[in-house]
Write a protein that holds these residues in place. Structure first.
Motif, PDB file in Angstrom:
ATOM      1  N   UNK A 175      11.955  43.935 -27.095  1.00 28.50           N
ATOM      2  CA  UNK A 175      10.812  42.904 -27.681  1.00 28.50           C
ATOM      3  C   UNK A 175      11.075  42.127 -29.026  1.00 28.50           C
ATOM      4  N   UNK A 176      11.937  42.936 -29.614  1.00 23.87           N
ATOM      5  CA  UNK A 176      12.728  42.269 -30.797  1.00 23.87           C
ATOM      6  C   UNK A 176      13.737  41.280 -30.517  1.00 23.87           C
ATOM      7  N   UNK A 177      14.449  41.722 -29.581  1.00 25.16           N
ATOM      8  CA  UNK A 177      15.670  40.799 -29.093  1.00 25.16           C
ATOM      9  C   UNK A 177      15.059  39.624 -28.539  1.00 25.16           C
ATOM     10  N   UNK A 178      13.902  39.667 -27.861  1.00 28.39           N
ATOM     11  CA  UNK A 178      13.363  38.343 -27.201  1.00 28.39           C
ATOM     12  C   UNK A 178      12.909  37.401 -28.458  1.00 28.39           C
ATOM     13  N   UNK A 179      12.338  37.769 -29.374  1.00 26.07           N
ATOM     14  CA  UNK A 179      11.763  37.179 -30.503  1.00 26.07           C
ATOM     15  C   UNK A 179      13.040  36.531 -31.273  1.00 26.07           C
ATOM     16  N   UNK A 180      14.077  37.203 -31.235  1.00 23.05           N
ATOM     17  CA  UNK A 180      15.183  36.783 -32.076  1.00 23.05           C
ATOM     18  C   UNK A 180      15.880  35.699 -31.474  1.00 23.05           C
ATOM     19  N   UNK A 181      15.949  35.814 -29.988  1.00 20.56           N
ATOM     20  CA  UNK A 181      16.454  34.797 -29.237  1.00 20.56           C
ATOM     21  C   UNK A 181      15.584  33.254 -29.346  1.00 20.56           C
ATOM     22  N   UNK A 182      14.285  33.621 -28.923  1.00 23.18           N
ATOM     23  CA  UNK A 182      13.326  32.375 -29.168  1.00 23.18           C
ATOM     24  C   UNK A 182      13.415  32.050 -30.600  1.00 23.18           C
ATOM     25  N   UNK A 183      13.681  32.802 -31.621  1.00 23.23           N
ATOM     26  CA  UNK A 183      13.782  32.198 -32.989  1.00 23.23           C
ATOM     27  C   UNK A 183      15.056  31.335 -33.071  1.00 23.23           C
ATOM     28  N   UNK A 184      16.078  31.810 -32.237  1.00 26.85           N
ATOM     29  CA  UNK A 184      17.487  31.293 -32.446  1.00 26.85           C
ATOM     30  C   UNK A 184      17.581  29.750 -31.818  1.00 26.85           C
ATOM     31  N   UNK A 185      16.798  29.774 -30.714  1.00 25.99           N
ATOM     32  CA  UNK A 185      16.495  28.276 -30.049  1.00 25.99           C
ATOM     33  C   UNK A 185      15.711  27.639 -31.032  1.00 25.99           C
ATOM     34  N   UNK A 186      14.806  28.079 -31.318  1.00 24.33           N
ATOM     35  CA  UNK A 186      13.764  27.222 -32.198  1.00 24.33           C
ATOM     36  C   UNK A 186      14.419  26.585 -33.295  1.00 24.33           C
ATOM     37  N   UNK A 187      15.333  27.264 -33.905  1.00 22.14           N
ATOM     38  CA  UNK A 187      15.961  26.993 -35.090  1.00 22.14           C
ATOM     39  C   UNK A 187      17.050  25.734 -34.552  1.00 22.14           C
ATOM     40  N   UNK A 188      17.780  26.114 -33.683  1.00 14.46           N
ATOM     41  CA  UNK A 188      18.567  25.093 -32.993  1.00 14.46           C
ATOM     42  C   UNK A 188      17.871  23.823 -32.831  1.00 14.46           C
ATOM     43  N   UNK A 189      16.654  23.959 -32.168  1.00 16.66           N
ATOM     44  CA  UNK A 189      15.914  22.774 -32.096  1.00 16.66           C
ATOM     45  C   UNK A 189      15.601  21.892 -33.263  1.00 16.66           C
ATOM     46  N   UNK A 190      14.992  22.601 -34.344  1.00 15.23           N
ATOM     47  CA  UNK A 190      14.813  22.243 -35.575  1.00 15.23           C
ATOM     48  C   UNK A 190      15.939  21.352 -36.280  1.00 15.23           C
ATOM     49  N   UNK A 191      16.929  22.303 -36.077  1.00 13.92           N
ATOM     50  CA  UNK A 191      18.216  22.164 -36.752  1.00 13.92           C
ATOM     51  C   UNK A 191      18.283  21.756 -38.330  1.00 13.92           C
ATOM     52  N   UNK A 192      17.244  21.356 -38.809  1.00 19.13           N
ATOM     53  CA  UNK A 192      17.195  21.555 -40.436  1.00 19.13           C
ATOM     54  C   UNK A 192      15.901  22.248 -40.993  1.00 19.13           C
ATOM     55  N   UNK A 193      15.838  23.274 -41.398  1.00 17.94           N
ATOM     56  CA  UNK A 193      14.607  23.926 -41.579  1.00 17.94           C
ATOM     57  C   UNK A 193      14.856  24.831 -42.882  1.00 17.94           C
ATOM     58  N   UNK A 194      13.637  25.149 -43.470  1.00 14.78           N
ATOM     59  CA  UNK A 194      13.461  25.789 -44.746  1.00 14.78           C
ATOM     60  C   UNK A 194      13.170  27.330 -44.150  1.00 14.78           C
ATOM     61  N   UNK A 217       3.519  41.063 -26.299  1.00 13.39           N
ATOM     62  CA  UNK A 217       2.728  41.747 -25.264  1.00 13.39           C
ATOM     63  C   UNK A 217       3.679  42.915 -24.758  1.00 13.39           C
ATOM     64  N   UNK A 218       4.953  42.522 -24.757  1.00  8.28           N
ATOM     65  CA  UNK A 218       5.763  43.890 -24.006  1.00  8.28           C
ATOM     66  C   UNK A 218       5.518  44.856 -25.256  1.00  8.28           C
ATOM     67  N   UNK A 219       5.306  44.759 -26.322  1.00  7.74           N
ATOM     68  CA  UNK A 219       5.203  46.142 -27.133  1.00  7.74           C
ATOM     69  C   UNK A 219       3.945  46.560 -27.292  1.00  7.74           C
ATOM     70  N   UNK A 220       2.930  45.500 -27.626  1.00 13.12           N
ATOM     71  CA  UNK A 220       1.574  46.070 -27.909  1.00 13.12           C
ATOM     72  C   UNK A 220       1.002  46.303 -26.645  1.00 13.12           C
ATOM     73  N   UNK A 221       1.283  45.384 -25.902  1.00 18.64           N
ATOM     74  CA  UNK A 221       0.305  45.809 -24.351  1.00 18.64           C
ATOM     75  C   UNK A 221       0.728  46.813 -23.562  1.00 18.64           C
TER      76      UNK A 221
END
Lengths: 293, 415, 309
Positions: free
Chosen positions: C209-228, C49-53
Motif C-alpha cells: 500500500x505504501x509503495x503504491x502511494x509512493x509511485x503515485x506521488x512520484x508520478x504526481x511530482x513528475x507531472x507538477x515538475x515544480x512544487x513546494x 483501501x488495500x490497507x484499510x479495507x
C-alpha cells in the motif's frame, strides 16, 4: 545561560497552558472511551469566541472564558446525545468515533472558514496587560501569566470536582470501570454527558489564550492543536486527566528548549514525542499498561 | 530510448491538438472581440493582503482602458476592449496549478498574468513555458526564476528580489553598524534578499551575528526575539510577508526588547493597513523600503506620473492606492504598451515588444528594464525610516544620499 | 464459492473501463491537471483501501508515503539523472522503506495506529521541508524537475499505476490471500490458529500500500515538475483519500474508484472555487456514513445480496 533559564521557565509556563489545551480530550477519552478528533477545532472555536468578544463587543478577551463554557453546553449537550450513545453501542466505538469526530472537525473548520476566512487573527496585545512580569530575571508578557493562572484554576477546579463532589466521584468510578459503575446504579449517561460538556468547555477556555501564546489563531489551526493534544495526553497517560499535566510539561519544556537552540526543528517536538512514546511505552509515562494486542 | 519515447509523446501531444493558444491565435487574421487577460488572486491566506492589492490595481487599469474604448492592438490596428478572467487560488500553490491550467487550456486567455509574489508565481512558470505562453509576472521576483534565457517570462512590476537589499546593505555599512541580525521567511522572495544582504555585508567586513530562516507561516516571534536579543545586535532586519511583519512588529513592541535599528519590508508598501493592525507607535522608527506612491516618479514616458495616478485612483476608488495597487496598474500599463507595439498577435511577438521597450520606457514605477532571462533590473529601492508625526508616521528617505529627504534617527529612541 | 475463471471477468471489465475512460477523456476535456489529479485520488483511495479495507488499519498519515515518493522521485531525477520511470519506481521503494521503518506501528490498535501514522507523516514533512536541508531537498523553497516535464507521459504512467493498484485490490478481493486478510481483520486469534501468518501478511499489505502511494506521488511530482513540500504533504491528501474510499465503500474494488470519481468531480465543480462548501459537505458525509452507512455506497448493493466486485 540566561537563554537556558528563559527556555526552561518559558517551557514550564507554556506546558502548564498546554495541559489545559489537552486535558478535555483526555477527560472525554477516559470517561467515554471515544476519541474526540474535533478537539483542536473546539479549542479554535474558543479562540474565535474571544476574538468576537473583543472585536464586535469591544470587551476584554477574558470574557471569552464564560462564553466558552456557554458554548461547551450549547454544543456539547446536543452533540453528546446525538452521537455518543449510538457510537458506544457500535462494534468499535474507538475507531468509529475517531472517524465520526474527524467529520465533525471538518465541518467546524469549513463553517469557520466560511465565516472568517483563512486569515490569521490575533487579539489586542495590551488587553491582558501590556507589560512584562519577570521571574528569576526572565521577562514574559503579562498575557502568558494570565493564561497560566487560568490554566491552574481550571486544572485545580477539575481536581476538586473529582475529589470533592458526588458527580466527580461517579465520573472517577466510570473511568475506573464502566461496567461496574453501571452495575452500582450510577447514571452513566448523565455523568458522561456532563464530562463531555466539561471537556469541550475546557478546550474552549484554552482557546481564548491560544492567540496570545501561539501568536494568532485561524480556522485551520484545529488539526495541529488536536495532534499536539494527543501527544500530550499520550505522554502523560491516556484516560487519566490529571496525568495530562506531566505530558504538558514535557511538551512545553521540550518545545521551548528546541525553539531556543534549534528553532527550525522545534515543530517536530510533539510528533516525535508521540511516536516515541507510543512505540516505547504505549501506556504513557505515568500509566499502567492499557494495550490489549 | 526513453528520450526518443518522450519526444514521440510530446509530438503526439501536439498532434492530438492540446491547445497552444499563442500559436493558434497567430493563424487567425480576424481580430478577437475582446482581449482575454487571465489571472489569479488570493482572497484568503498568507498572500491575500498583497494579492488583493495587486488585483485591484489591474482591475482599475482594465476599467480605465475600457472606458477609453479598449487597448490599441497594433497587430489588428484597432482598439479592442479587455476582459479579465480571474480565479481565487486562496494562496495555495496546488489550487493555483489547476487554475493556471484552467486559464490556459479551458479559457484560452490571450495574456497570462501571474498572481502576487514568488510562491504563487512559481507554479505558473513551467506551465507557461510548456504551453508557449508569455507569463506576465507582476511581483514574482524570486531569484531562481531568472536563471536562463526564456521567451515566456517577464517580471514587469518589481525588481528581482536579489537587488532589493543592496542600498540597505550599503546603508548599514555606511552607518558603521557592526552587529547585524537577520531573520527571514524561508521562501524565494525573502531568502534571496537575506542572501544578497548577507553577501554584501560580509564583503564590507560585517558578518551577521544572527542569520536564520523561519517558516513562511511564522507568527510566533516571542522566543526568537529573545534568542536574537541574546546576541546583542544593533540592527535587526526582518524579511517576511505582511502577516509576518505584522506579527513581528507586534511581538517586538510587547516583548520589552529594544534594538537601535529594526527593518521590515512591508510598512513601505502597506503603511496605512499596517498602522491599523499594528498601531502607529509600534512602527515608529522602523526602517523599510519606500515604494511608489510613497516615492514619486515625475518624468514618465508612458502612462500617468505618480501624482496623477494617485489623484485619479483616489477619486475613482475613494481610497488612496498602496504599492501593490500601483504594481497591478503598472502591469496593465506595460501590457498596453506591449500590445501597442507588437506587430503580430503572438506570444513571441509580445515578448519581443517587451524586450524592445526595455530601457526606453519609464512608467510611474520608474524605469522598465528587463534582461533576456525575464528579470526586472529597473530602479533600486532606497531605504526609508518611519518618523512619528502626530498620531501617525511619515516616511523619510534616508539613503542613498541623492534621494534622501532627511537624516536617520539612529539609534532609535526607546518608546 | 468463487471459481477462478468467471471471477476474472469482473476485474477485466473494471480495468478495461478505467483504461478506456482515461484514454479517451483528454479528447473531450483538455484541463490536464484535473484529469491527472482525479486519477491520483482514485489511485490513492484504492491504495488506502488495500490497507484499510482488508486489514482494518486506517492510515491517517497516508500522505507521508505519497510525499516521500514525490520527493524520492524528484531527488533521484536531480542527483542521478536515471530515466524517469526508474525514478518513479525508486519513489515507490523509498515509500516502502519508510513503511518498513514504521512497521512497529502495526503493533498498535485502531485509533493509536492512525494517530501515530499521522504524526509520522508530519515528521517526514517537517524533515523534508526543513531549511537546514535546503541543499538536498530544497527545503521550504520547493524542488524543480522541469527537465523531465512531459505531461502526456506522466498521464499515461498515472493511468498505468491506477490499473495496477486496482488489479491488486481485485486480487485481494478474490484470492485466498485476501480472504485470509479479511478473516484476521475480523478475528485475528482464530485466523492465527487457522495458519494465517497474521504479522507477516499485515506487513506485506502495509508495504504494498505504501509503495503504491509512493509511485503515485512520484508520478504526481513528475507531472507538477515544480512544487513546494506543502503541495505533496498537505494532510488534505490523506483526508481526501480516506473520505473518497469510505464514501464508495472499502473492502470492495469498485467502491473507492467510484467514491473518488464522484467526489472529485464534485470537488472540481464546487470545490476549486469554494473549497469550504466542499469541506462542509464531506464532513457531513463522514458523520452520516459512520452513523447510517458505515460500509459506504457499495453496501447499498451488498445488503441486497447483489454481488459486487
Amino acid at each position: 545561560m540566561a537563554l537556558l533559564e528563559y527556555a526552561i521557565i518559558g517551557g514550564i509556563l507554556y506546558g502548564i497552558f498546554f495541559s489545559l489545551v489537552a486535558i478535555g480530550l483526555n477527560l472525554i477519552f477516559g470517561v467515554m472511551r471515544i476519541i474526540n478528533l474535533a478537539h483542536g477545532q473546539f479549542v479554535m472555536l474558543g479562540g474565535f469566541g474571544a476574538y468576537l468578544v473583543t472585536s464586535s463587543l469591544g470587551l476584554n478577551p477574558i470574557f471569552g472564558v464564560p462564553l466558552a463554557v456557554l458554548g461547551g453546553i450549547a454544543i456539547g449537550y446536543p452533540l453528546y446525545y446525538g452521537v455518543v450513545p449510538r457510537l458506544q453501542r457500535s462494534r468499535d466505538p474507538e475507531m468509529l468515533s475517531f472517524i465520526l469526530f474527524f467529520g465533525v472537525a471538518q465541518m467546524i473548520e469549513a463553517v469557520m472558514t466560511l465565516l472568517f476566512g483563512v486569515d490569521e487573527r490575533s487579539l489586542p496585545g495590551e488587553a491582558l496587560g501590556s507589560g512584562n512580569f519577570g521571574v528569576l530575571g526572565q521577562q514574559f508578557p503579562d498575557s502568558w501569566w494570565v493564561a497560566v493562572a487560568v490554566s491552574l484554576l481550571c486544572i485545580g477546579g477539575l481536581w476538586l470536582y473529582f475529589s470533592r463532589t458526588r458527580l466527580g466521584y461517579a465520573t472517577r468510578a466510570i473511568i475506573a470501570n464502566r461496567e461496574e459503575a453501571l452495575a452500582t446504579g450510577i447514571n452513566v449517561n448523565r455523568v458522561s454527558a456532563i464530562a463531555f460538556i466539561i471537556g469541550l468547555s475546557l478546550a474552549g477556555i484554552a482557546g481564548v489564550f491560544v492567540p496570545y501564546l501561539v501568536g494568532s489563531i485561524s480556522p485551520s489551526d484545529g488539526s495541529d492543536l488536536t495532534t499536539t493534544s494527543f501527544a500530550i495526553i499520550i505522554i502523560g497517560s491516556l484516560g487519566n486527566p490529571l496525568g495530562t499535566v506531566v505530558g504538558g510539561l514535557v511538551f512545553g519544556v521540550g518545545t521551548m528548549l528546541m525553539q531556543t537552540f534549534y528553532p527550525s526543528w522545534s515543530n517536530l517536538v510533539p510528533y516525535v514525542l508521540l511516536v516515541l512514546i507510543v512505540l516505547v511505552r504505549p501506556s504513557g509515562l505515568l500509566g499502567k499498561a492499557v494495550r490489549n494486542a | 530510448m526513453i528520450k526518443a519515447l518522450k519526444k514521440a509523446w510530446l509530438a503526439s501531444v501536439m498532434t492530438a491538438g492540446l491547445v497552444l493558444p499563442g500559436a493558434a491565435m497567430a493563424d487567425t487574421a480576424t481580430a478577437p472581440s475582446v482581449i482575454k487577460i487571465g489571472t489569479l488572486y488570493a482572497s484568503t491566506g498568507n498572500f491575500a493582503i498583497a494579492s488583493k492589492g495587486q488585483y485591484e490595481g489591474l482591475e482599475y487599469w482594465a476599467k480605465e482602458v475600457n472606458a477609453d474604448g479598449g487597448v490599441f492592438v497594433k497587430a489588428f490596428n484597432k482598439k479592442i476592449p479587455v476582459k479579465i478572467v480571474a480565479y481565487d487560488d486562496q494562496s495555495s500553490t496546488s489550487t493555483a496549478t489547476t487554475l493556471y491550467n484552467q486559464l490556459i487550456t479551458q479559457d484560452h486567455v490571450d495574456l497570462l498574468v501571474a498572481d502576487f509574489g514568488s510562491v504563487l508565481t512559481s507554479v505558473a512558470v513551467p506551465l507557461a513555458a510548456e504551453h508557449k505562453m508569455l507569463l506576465i509576472d507582476p511581483t514574482g521576483s524570486g531569484a531562481n526564476f531568472f536563471t536562463q534565457k526564456t521567451n515566456y517570462l517577464a517580471d514587469v512590476s518589481i525588481p528581482s528580489s536579489t537587488v532589493w537589499p543592496l542600498p540597505l546593505a550599503h546603508f548599514l555599512l555606511d552607518q558603521h553598524i557592526k552587529r547585524v541580525a537577520v531573520i527571514y521567511d524561508s521562501n524565494d522572495f525573502d531568502a534571496s534578499q537575506a542572501e544578497t544582504l548577507k553577501e554584501t555585508l560580509v564583503k564590507g567586513g560585517v558578518t551577521p551575528v544572527y542569520y536564520h530562516g523561519v517558516p513562511t507561516g511564522e507568527t510566533n516571534y516571542n522566543v526568537l526575539l529573545h534568542t536574537i536579543a541574546a546576541r546583542r545586535p544593533e540592527a535587526l532586519i526582518e524579511f517576511g510577508y505582511p502577516p509576518n511583519d505584522i506579527a513581528f512588529l507586534r511581538t517586538l513592541s510587547s516583548s520589552g526588547l529594544h534594538f537601535n535599528m529594526t527593518f521590515t519590508i512591508f510598512p513601505g508598501q502597506l503603511m496605512k493597513m499596517m498602522e491599523k493592525t499594528v498601531g502607529a507607535k509600534a512602527m515608529a522608527y522602523t526602517y523599510t523600503y519606500p515604494t511608489p506612491p510613497l516615492v514619486a516618479t515625475t518624468d514618465t514616458t508612458y502612462g500617468p506620473d505618480t501624482a496623477t495616478f494617485v489623484k485619479d485612483y483616489t477619486a475613482a476608488k475613494n481610497e488612496a492606492p498602496n504599492f501593490l495597487n500601483v504594481a497591478g496598474f503598472n502591469t496593465g500599463l506595460i501590457m498596453q504598451d506591449m500590445l501597442g507595439q507588437a506587430p503580430q498577435f503572438t506570444q513571441l511577438s509580445f515578448h519581443q515588444a517587451l524586450m524592445d521597450m526595455s530601457g526606453k520606457t519609464k512608467t510611474l514605477e520608474g524605469e522598465f528594464k528587463i534582461n533576456e532571462n525575464g528579470a526586472q533590473l529597473g530602479e533600486l529601492f532606497s531605504v526609508a525610516q518611519l518618523i512619528p508625526s502626530g498620531d501617525t508616521n511619515k516616511i523619510v528617505v534616508v539613503y542613498p544620499e541623492d534621494k534622501a529627504t532627511g537624516k536617520p534617527v539612529y539609534p532609535a529612541p526607546k518608546q | 464459492m468463487r471459481k477462478s475463471i468467471p471471477s476474472l471477468r469482473g476485474p477485466a471489465i473494471v480495468l478495461a473501463v478505467l483504461a478506456f475512460v482515461f484514454l479517451m477523456a483528454p479528447e473531450f476535456y483538455t484541463n490536464h491537471s484535473v484529469l491527472l489529479t482525479m486519477m491520483t485520488f482514485m489511485g490513492l483511495a484504492q491504495g488506502l483501501n488495500l490497507l484499510y479495507g482488508f486489514t482494518g488499519y486506517l492510515p491517517f498519515g497516508y500522505v507521508g508515503f505519497f510525499g516521500t515518493g514525490a520527493y524520492a522521485t524528484s531527488l533521484l531525477v536531480t542527483f542521478t539523472g536515471l530515466p524517469i520511470l526508474v525514478c518513479v519506481l525508486g519513489g515507490g521503494l523509498a515509500a516502502a522503506l519508510i513503511a518498513l521503518i514504521l512497521g512497529p506501528l502495526l503493533r498498535l490498535s485502531g485509533a493509536y495506529f492512525s494517530i501515530a501514522n499521522l504524526a509520522a507523516s508530519q515528521i517526514i514533512y517537517f524533515i523534508v521541508a526543513n531549511e537546514d536541508l535546503k541543499s538536498i531537498t530544497g527545503g521550504p523553497y520547493g524542488i524543480k524537475i522541469e527537465q523531465v516535464y512531459a505531461p502526456h507521459a506522466s498521464y499515461l504512467t498515472m493511468l498505468a499505476l491506477l490499473l495496477v493498484v486496482t488489479a491488486l485490490a481485485a486480487y485481494f478481493r478474490l484470492s485466498r490471500f485476501g480472504l485470509g486478510l479479511k478473516a484476521m481483520n475480523q478475528d485475528p486469534v482464530s485466523a492465527a490458529f487457522a495458519g494465517v501468518n497474521v504479522v507477516r501478511e499485515r506487513l506485506i499489505v502495509w508495504l504494498v500500500s505504501a509503495a503504491m502511494a509512493g509511485m503515485i506521488g512520484g508520478t504526481y511530482a513528475w507531472d507538477l515538475s515544480v512544487f513546494y513540500p506543502s503541495a505533496v504533504f498537505t494532510l488534505q491528501i490523506s483526508v481526501f483519500a480516506i473520505v473518497f474510499a469510505l464514501f464508495g465503500g472499502v473492502g470492495t474494488v469498485i467502491g473507492p474508484l467510484l467514491g473518488a470519481a464522484v467526489l472529485y468531480m464534485l470537488y472540481d465543480g464546487i470545490g476549486v472555487s469554494a473549497p469550504q462548501y466542499f469541506e462542509l459537505i464531506y464532513g457531513a458525509l463522514i458523520v452520516g456514513l459512520v452513523l447510517f452507512l458505515p460500509n459506504g455506497l457499495m453496501s447499498l448493493l451488498t445488503r441486497r445480496r447483489i454481488n459486487v466486485l
